[in-house]
Design a protein around this motif. Structure first.
Motif, PDB file in Angstrom:
ATOM      1  N   SER A  12       1.157  -1.439   0.196  1.00 46.95           N
ATOM      2  CA  SER A  12       0.040  -0.243   0.410  1.00 46.95           C
ATOM      3  C   SER A  12       1.240   1.148   0.621  1.00 46.95           C
ATOM      4  CB  SER A  12      -1.198  -0.182   1.637  1.00 46.95           C
ATOM      5  OG  SER A  12      -1.636   1.166   1.637  1.00 46.95           O
ATOM      6  N   ARG A  14      -0.834   4.561   1.015  1.00 46.57           N
ATOM      7  CA  ARG A  14      -1.257   5.784   1.242  1.00 46.57           C
ATOM      8  C   ARG A  14       0.263   5.559   2.482  1.00 46.57           C
ATOM      9  NH1 ARG A  14      -5.737   5.388   4.941  1.00 46.57           N
ATOM     10  NH2 ARG A  14      -5.002   2.981   5.575  1.00 46.57           N
ATOM     11  N   SER A  17      -1.427   3.564   5.859  1.00 49.59           N
ATOM     12  CA  SER A  17      -1.514   2.729   5.348  1.00 49.59           C
ATOM     13  C   SER A  17      -1.388   1.792   6.682  1.00 49.59           C
ATOM     14  CB  SER A  17      -0.489   2.321   4.084  1.00 49.59           C
ATOM     15  OG  SER A  17      -0.464   1.184   4.720  1.00 49.59           O
ATOM     16  N   TYR A  18      -2.759   0.689   6.665  1.00 45.58           N
ATOM     17  CA  TYR A  18      -2.922   0.226   8.032  1.00 45.58           C
ATOM     18  C   TYR A  18      -1.651  -0.668   7.332  1.00 45.58           C
ATOM     19  CZ  TYR A  18      -7.036   2.066   8.995  1.00 45.58           C
ATOM     20  OH  TYR A  18      -7.610   3.449   9.584  1.00 45.58           O
ATOM     21  N   ASN A  19      -1.346  -1.779   6.675  1.00 46.73           N
ATOM     22  CA  ASN A  19      -0.357  -2.537   6.236  1.00 46.73           C
ATOM     23  C   ASN A  19       1.225  -1.559   6.848  1.00 46.73           C
ATOM     24  OD1 ASN A  19      -1.225  -4.788   5.189  1.00 46.73           O
ATOM     25  ND2 ASN A  19      -3.145  -3.273   4.731  1.00 46.73           N
ATOM     26  N   PRO A  77      -2.507  -5.505   1.323  1.00 46.24           N
ATOM     27  CA  PRO A  77      -4.085  -5.343   2.164  1.00 46.24           C
ATOM     28  C   PRO A  77      -4.803  -5.505   0.113  1.00 46.24           C
ATOM     29  CG  PRO A  77      -3.354  -3.381   0.872  1.00 46.24           C
ATOM     30  CD  PRO A  77      -1.205  -4.103   1.329  1.00 46.24           C
ATOM     31  N   GLU A  78      -5.931  -5.942   0.831  1.00 50.27           N
ATOM     32  CA  GLU A  78      -6.742  -7.325  -0.467  1.00 50.27           C
ATOM     33  C   GLU A  78      -7.533  -6.162  -1.301  1.00 50.27           C
ATOM     34  OE1 GLU A  78      -8.435 -10.367  -0.468  1.00 50.27           O
ATOM     35  OE2 GLU A  78     -10.300  -9.664  -0.539  1.00 50.27           O
ATOM     36  N   ASN A  80      -9.341  -5.678  -4.859  1.00 51.67           N
ATOM     37  CA  ASN A  80     -10.602  -6.061  -5.642  1.00 51.67           C
ATOM     38  C   ASN A  80     -10.263  -7.680  -5.269  1.00 51.67           C
ATOM     39  OD1 ASN A  80     -11.775  -4.010  -6.203  1.00 51.67           O
ATOM     40  ND2 ASN A  80     -10.614  -3.486  -7.548  1.00 51.67           N
ATOM     41  N   ARG A  81      -9.664  -8.276  -4.054  1.00 48.76           N
ATOM     42  CA  ARG A  81      -9.776  -9.934  -3.825  1.00 48.76           C
ATOM     43  C   ARG A  81      -8.688 -10.371  -4.159  1.00 48.76           C
ATOM     44  NH1 ARG A  81     -12.815  -9.361  -0.158  1.00 48.76           N
ATOM     45  NH2 ARG A  81     -15.166 -10.420   0.141  1.00 48.76           N
ATOM     46  N   SER A 114      -6.356  -6.263   6.483  1.00 50.17           N
ATOM     47  CA  SER A 114      -7.971  -5.434   5.802  1.00 50.17           C
ATOM     48  C   SER A 114      -8.994  -4.921   7.015  1.00 50.17           C
ATOM     49  CB  SER A 114      -8.780  -6.157   4.795  1.00 50.17           C
ATOM     50  OG  SER A 114      -9.932  -6.557   4.531  1.00 50.17           O
TER      51      SER A 114
HETATM   52  C1  FNR Z   1     -10.336  -2.128  -1.521  1.00 53.63           C
HETATM   53  N1  FNR Z   1     -10.292  -2.812   0.294  1.00 53.63           N
HETATM   54  C2  FNR Z   1      -9.789  -3.730  -0.273  1.00 53.63           C
HETATM   55  N2  FNR Z   1     -10.794  -4.729   1.015  1.00 53.63           N
HETATM   56  C3  FNR Z   1     -11.355  -5.924   1.146  1.00 53.63           C
HETATM   57  O1  FNR Z   1     -11.082  -6.505   2.523  1.00 53.63           O
HETATM   58  N3  FNR Z   1     -11.315  -6.899   0.420  1.00 53.63           N
HETATM   59  C4  FNR Z   1     -10.963  -6.421  -1.018  1.00 53.63           C
HETATM   60  O2  FNR Z   1     -11.563  -6.949  -2.621  1.00 53.63           O
HETATM   61  C5  FNR Z   1     -10.998  -4.723  -1.289  1.00 53.63           C
HETATM   62  N4  FNR Z   1     -10.806  -3.768  -2.838  1.00 53.63           N
HETATM   63  C6  FNR Z   1     -10.245  -2.446  -2.490  1.00 53.63           C
HETATM   64  C7  FNR Z   1     -10.214  -2.020  -3.237  1.00 53.63           C
HETATM   65  C8  FNR Z   1     -10.022  -1.088  -3.545  1.00 53.63           C
HETATM   66  C9  FNR Z   1      -9.133  -0.923  -5.259  1.00 53.63           C
HETATM   67  C10 FNR Z   1      -8.952  -0.456  -2.817  1.00 53.63           C
HETATM   68  C11 FNR Z   1      -8.653   1.134  -2.518  1.00 53.63           C
HETATM   69  C12 FNR Z   1      -9.366  -0.469  -1.448  1.00 53.63           C
HETATM   70  C13 FNR Z   1     -10.360  -1.679   1.192  1.00 53.63           C
HETATM   71  C14 FNR Z   1      -8.497  -1.927   1.042  1.00 53.63           C
HETATM   72  O3  FNR Z   1      -8.927  -3.640   2.498  1.00 53.63           O
HETATM   73  C15 FNR Z   1      -8.640  -0.703   2.533  1.00 53.63           C
HETATM   74  O4  FNR Z   1      -8.736   0.557   1.792  1.00 53.63           O
HETATM   75  C16 FNR Z   1      -7.263  -1.292   3.306  1.00 53.63           C
HETATM   76  O5  FNR Z   1      -7.252   0.500   4.630  1.00 53.63           O
HETATM   77  C17 FNR Z   1      -6.187  -0.839   2.582  1.00 53.63           C
HETATM   78  O6  FNR Z   1      -5.256  -1.085   3.267  1.00 53.63           O
HETATM   79  P1  FNR Z   1      -4.074  -0.216   3.834  1.00 53.63           P
HETATM   80  O7  FNR Z   1      -3.736   1.131   2.892  1.00 53.63           O
HETATM   81  O8  FNR Z   1      -4.881   0.728   5.322  1.00 53.63           O
HETATM   82  O9  FNR Z   1      -3.384  -0.505   3.939  1.00 53.63           O
END
Ligand code: FNR
Length: 185
Positions: A12, A14, A17-19, A77-78, A80-81, A114
Protein backbone atom coordinates in the motif's frame (compact mmCIF):
# COMPACT_ATOMS: atom_id res chain seq x y z
CA UNK A 1 21.57 -17.08 16.90
CA UNK A 2 22.81 -15.51 13.68
CA UNK A 3 21.18 -12.24 12.58
CA UNK A 4 19.13 -12.12 9.39
CA UNK A 5 18.26 -9.15 7.19
CA UNK A 6 14.56 -9.22 6.35
CA UNK A 7 13.31 -7.02 3.51
CA UNK A 8 9.80 -5.81 4.32
CA UNK A 9 7.52 -4.95 1.38
CA UNK A 10 4.20 -3.19 1.95
CA UNK A 11 1.55 -3.38 -0.75
CA UNK A 12 0.00 0.00 0.00
CA UNK A 13 1.30 3.47 -0.86
CA UNK A 14 -1.04 5.34 1.50
CA UNK A 15 0.68 7.51 4.09
CA UNK A 16 -1.78 6.26 6.70
CA UNK A 17 -1.74 2.67 5.45
CA UNK A 18 -2.70 0.14 8.11
CA UNK A 19 -0.37 -2.37 6.48
CA UNK A 20 2.47 0.13 6.84
CA UNK A 21 1.50 0.64 10.49
CA UNK A 22 1.57 -3.11 10.98
CA UNK A 23 5.00 -3.28 9.32
CA UNK A 24 6.31 -0.61 11.71
CA UNK A 25 4.80 -2.49 14.66
CA UNK A 26 6.53 -5.69 13.50
CA UNK A 27 9.85 -3.84 13.41
CA UNK A 28 9.33 -2.98 17.09
CA UNK A 29 8.14 -6.46 18.06
CA UNK A 30 10.73 -8.47 16.12
CA UNK A 31 13.22 -10.67 17.96
CA UNK A 32 16.83 -9.46 17.89
CA UNK A 33 17.93 -11.92 15.24
CA UNK A 34 15.53 -10.47 12.64
CA UNK A 35 16.63 -7.09 11.25
CA UNK A 36 13.53 -5.84 9.49
CA UNK A 37 13.97 -3.10 6.91
CA UNK A 38 11.21 -1.39 4.91
CA UNK A 39 11.97 -1.43 1.20
CA UNK A 40 9.97 1.18 -0.76
CA UNK A 41 8.26 -0.07 -3.91
CA UNK A 42 6.10 2.89 -4.93
CA UNK A 43 8.56 4.50 -7.35
CA UNK A 44 9.30 1.37 -9.41
CA UNK A 45 8.13 1.93 -13.01
CA UNK A 46 5.79 -0.77 -14.31
CA UNK A 47 7.77 -3.75 -15.48
CA UNK A 48 8.53 -3.65 -19.20
CA UNK A 49 11.01 -6.17 -20.57
CA UNK A 50 12.08 -3.69 -23.29
CA UNK A 51 13.61 -1.51 -20.56
CA UNK A 52 16.11 -4.21 -19.54
CA UNK A 53 18.64 -2.84 -22.06
CA UNK A 54 18.98 0.26 -19.83
CA UNK A 55 17.03 -0.53 -16.69
CA UNK A 56 15.65 2.35 -14.60
CA UNK A 57 17.90 3.19 -11.66
CA UNK A 58 15.08 2.42 -9.26
CA UNK A 59 14.87 -1.18 -10.57
CA UNK A 60 18.61 -1.64 -10.15
CA UNK A 61 18.58 -0.19 -6.62
CA UNK A 62 15.59 -2.33 -5.64
CA UNK A 63 17.21 -5.50 -7.00
CA UNK A 64 20.41 -4.70 -5.11
CA UNK A 65 18.54 -4.13 -1.83
CA UNK A 66 16.67 -7.38 -2.24
CA UNK A 67 19.72 -9.37 -3.19
CA UNK A 68 21.33 -8.28 0.11
CA UNK A 69 18.38 -9.55 2.17
CA UNK A 70 18.28 -13.02 3.71
CA UNK A 71 14.48 -13.18 3.82
CA UNK A 72 11.37 -11.32 2.70
CA UNK A 73 8.24 -10.32 4.55
CA UNK A 74 5.14 -9.10 2.73
CA UNK A 75 2.37 -7.01 4.25
CA UNK A 76 -0.51 -6.78 1.85
CA UNK A 77 -3.91 -5.22 1.65
CA UNK A 78 -6.48 -6.82 -0.64
CA UNK A 79 -7.58 -4.92 -3.73
CA UNK A 80 -10.61 -6.45 -5.42
CA UNK A 81 -9.86 -9.83 -3.87
CA UNK A 82 -6.26 -9.87 -5.08
CA UNK A 83 -2.77 -8.42 -4.66
CA UNK A 84 -2.41 -4.63 -5.20
CA UNK A 85 -0.72 -3.88 -8.52
CA UNK A 86 2.19 -2.08 -6.86
CA UNK A 87 3.19 -5.21 -4.96
CA UNK A 88 2.79 -7.52 -7.96
CA UNK A 89 4.92 -5.08 -9.97
CA UNK A 90 7.67 -5.24 -7.34
CA UNK A 91 7.65 -9.04 -7.55
CA UNK A 92 7.85 -8.86 -11.34
CA UNK A 93 10.72 -6.32 -11.28
CA UNK A 94 12.66 -8.48 -8.82
CA UNK A 95 12.10 -11.63 -10.86
CA UNK A 96 13.93 -10.44 -13.98
CA UNK A 97 16.15 -10.35 -16.01
CA UNK A 98 15.52 -14.02 -16.66
CA UNK A 99 17.84 -16.18 -14.56
CA UNK A 100 18.74 -13.33 -12.22
CA UNK A 101 15.72 -13.27 -9.94
CA UNK A 102 16.42 -11.73 -6.55
CA UNK A 103 13.76 -13.89 -4.89
CA UNK A 104 14.94 -17.42 -5.48
CA UNK A 105 15.52 -19.36 -2.28
CA UNK A 106 14.83 -16.53 0.17
CA UNK A 107 12.48 -17.63 2.95
CA UNK A 108 9.30 -15.54 3.05
CA UNK A 109 6.31 -14.63 5.16
CA UNK A 110 2.94 -13.14 4.25
CA UNK A 111 0.61 -11.07 6.42
CA UNK A 112 -2.58 -9.64 4.98
CA UNK A 113 -4.71 -6.97 6.59
CA UNK A 114 -8.03 -5.45 5.79
CA UNK A 115 -10.57 -3.13 7.34
CA UNK A 116 -13.09 -5.89 6.62
CA UNK A 117 -13.64 -9.30 8.17
CA UNK A 118 -12.26 -11.50 5.38
CA UNK A 119 -8.87 -10.05 6.31
CA UNK A 120 -7.26 -10.02 2.89
CA UNK A 121 -7.49 -13.79 2.48
CA UNK A 122 -7.73 -13.50 -1.33
CA UNK A 123 -4.66 -11.26 -1.60
CA UNK A 124 -2.72 -13.42 0.85
CA UNK A 125 -3.24 -16.53 -1.26
CA UNK A 126 -2.81 -14.89 -4.67
CA UNK A 127 0.50 -13.57 -3.37
CA UNK A 128 1.50 -17.07 -2.28
CA UNK A 129 0.79 -18.29 -5.82
CA UNK A 130 3.40 -15.88 -7.23
CA UNK A 131 5.84 -16.71 -4.44
CA UNK A 132 5.73 -20.40 -5.38
CA UNK A 133 6.76 -19.52 -8.91
CA UNK A 134 9.62 -17.21 -7.88
CA UNK A 135 10.82 -19.90 -5.47
CA UNK A 136 10.28 -18.10 -2.17
CA UNK A 137 9.70 -20.85 0.43
CA UNK A 138 6.86 -19.18 2.31
CA UNK A 139 5.95 -20.03 5.90
CA UNK A 140 2.66 -21.91 5.95
CA UNK A 141 1.75 -21.73 9.64
CA UNK A 142 0.78 -19.73 11.52
CA UNK A 143 -1.23 -17.97 8.83
CA UNK A 144 -1.72 -14.25 9.43
CA UNK A 145 -4.97 -12.57 8.40
CA UNK A 146 -5.53 -9.31 10.27
CA UNK A 147 -9.18 -8.22 10.05
CA UNK A 148 -10.82 -5.05 11.36
CA UNK A 149 -7.39 -3.46 11.13
CA UNK A 150 -8.72 0.10 11.47
CA UNK A 151 -9.58 -0.60 15.12
CA UNK A 152 -6.13 -1.75 16.23
CA UNK A 153 -4.12 1.50 16.41
CA UNK A 154 -4.19 4.72 18.40
CA UNK A 155 -4.25 8.16 16.77
CA UNK A 156 -0.45 8.14 16.49
CA UNK A 157 -0.40 4.82 14.63
CA UNK A 158 0.74 2.75 17.60
CA UNK A 159 -0.56 -0.81 17.73
CA UNK A 160 -2.62 -0.85 20.93
CA UNK A 161 -4.63 -4.04 20.54
CA UNK A 162 -2.99 -6.47 22.95
CA UNK A 163 -4.33 -9.62 21.37
CA UNK A 164 -2.90 -8.57 17.97
CA UNK A 165 0.41 -7.65 19.62
CA UNK A 166 0.54 -11.10 21.19
CA UNK A 167 -0.39 -12.83 17.95
CA UNK A 168 2.22 -10.92 15.92
CA UNK A 169 4.92 -11.61 18.52
CA UNK A 170 4.21 -15.35 18.30
CA UNK A 171 4.07 -15.15 14.52
CA UNK A 172 7.48 -13.46 14.50
CA UNK A 173 8.99 -16.22 16.66
CA UNK A 174 7.73 -18.82 14.19
CA UNK A 175 9.08 -16.71 11.32
CA UNK A 176 12.44 -16.44 13.08
CA UNK A 177 12.68 -20.24 13.10
CA UNK A 178 11.48 -20.43 9.50
CA UNK A 179 14.17 -17.99 8.37
CA UNK A 180 16.92 -19.68 10.39
CA UNK A 181 15.96 -23.08 8.96
CA UNK A 182 15.56 -21.99 5.34
CA UNK A 183 17.98 -19.13 4.78
CA UNK A 184 20.65 -19.80 2.20
CA UNK A 185 23.90 -20.21 4.10
C1 FNR B 1 -10.10 -2.09 -1.21
N1 FNR B 1 -10.42 -2.70 0.01
C2 FNR B 1 -10.71 -4.06 0.03
N2 FNR B 1 -10.81 -4.73 1.22
C3 FNR B 1 -11.04 -6.07 1.24
O1 FNR B 1 -11.10 -6.67 2.31
N3 FNR B 1 -11.18 -6.77 0.08
C4 FNR B 1 -11.09 -6.17 -1.15
O2 FNR B 1 -11.18 -6.85 -2.15
C5 FNR B 1 -10.87 -4.77 -1.17
N4 FNR B 1 -10.76 -4.11 -2.38
C6 FNR B 1 -10.28 -2.83 -2.41
C7 FNR B 1 -9.95 -2.24 -3.64
C8 FNR B 1 -9.38 -0.99 -3.67
C9 FNR B 1 -8.96 -0.40 -4.99
C10 FNR B 1 -9.19 -0.26 -2.47
C11 FNR B 1 -8.55 1.11 -2.49
C12 FNR B 1 -9.54 -0.80 -1.26
C13 FNR B 1 -10.34 -1.95 1.26
C14 FNR B 1 -8.97 -2.08 1.89
O3 FNR B 1 -8.93 -3.21 2.74
C15 FNR B 1 -8.68 -0.84 2.73
O4 FNR B 1 -8.69 0.29 1.87
C16 FNR B 1 -7.38 -0.94 3.48
O5 FNR B 1 -7.31 0.13 4.39
C17 FNR B 1 -6.20 -0.92 2.52
O6 FNR B 1 -5.00 -1.16 3.21
P1 FNR B 1 -4.02 0.03 3.70
O7 FNR B 1 -3.90 1.01 2.57
O8 FNR B 1 -4.72 0.67 4.89
O9 FNR B 1 -2.76 -0.66 4.06
Amino acid sequence: MKNYKVAVLVGSLRKESYNLKLAKSLILLAPKSLELELIPIGALPFYNEDAEATPPESWTAFRKQLSQADAVLFLTPEYNRSVPAVLKNAIDVGSRPYGKSVWSGKPGGVISASIGGISGFGANHHLRQSLVFVNVPTMAQPEAYIGGVAELFDAKGKLINESTQGFLSKWLLAFEKWVATNAVA
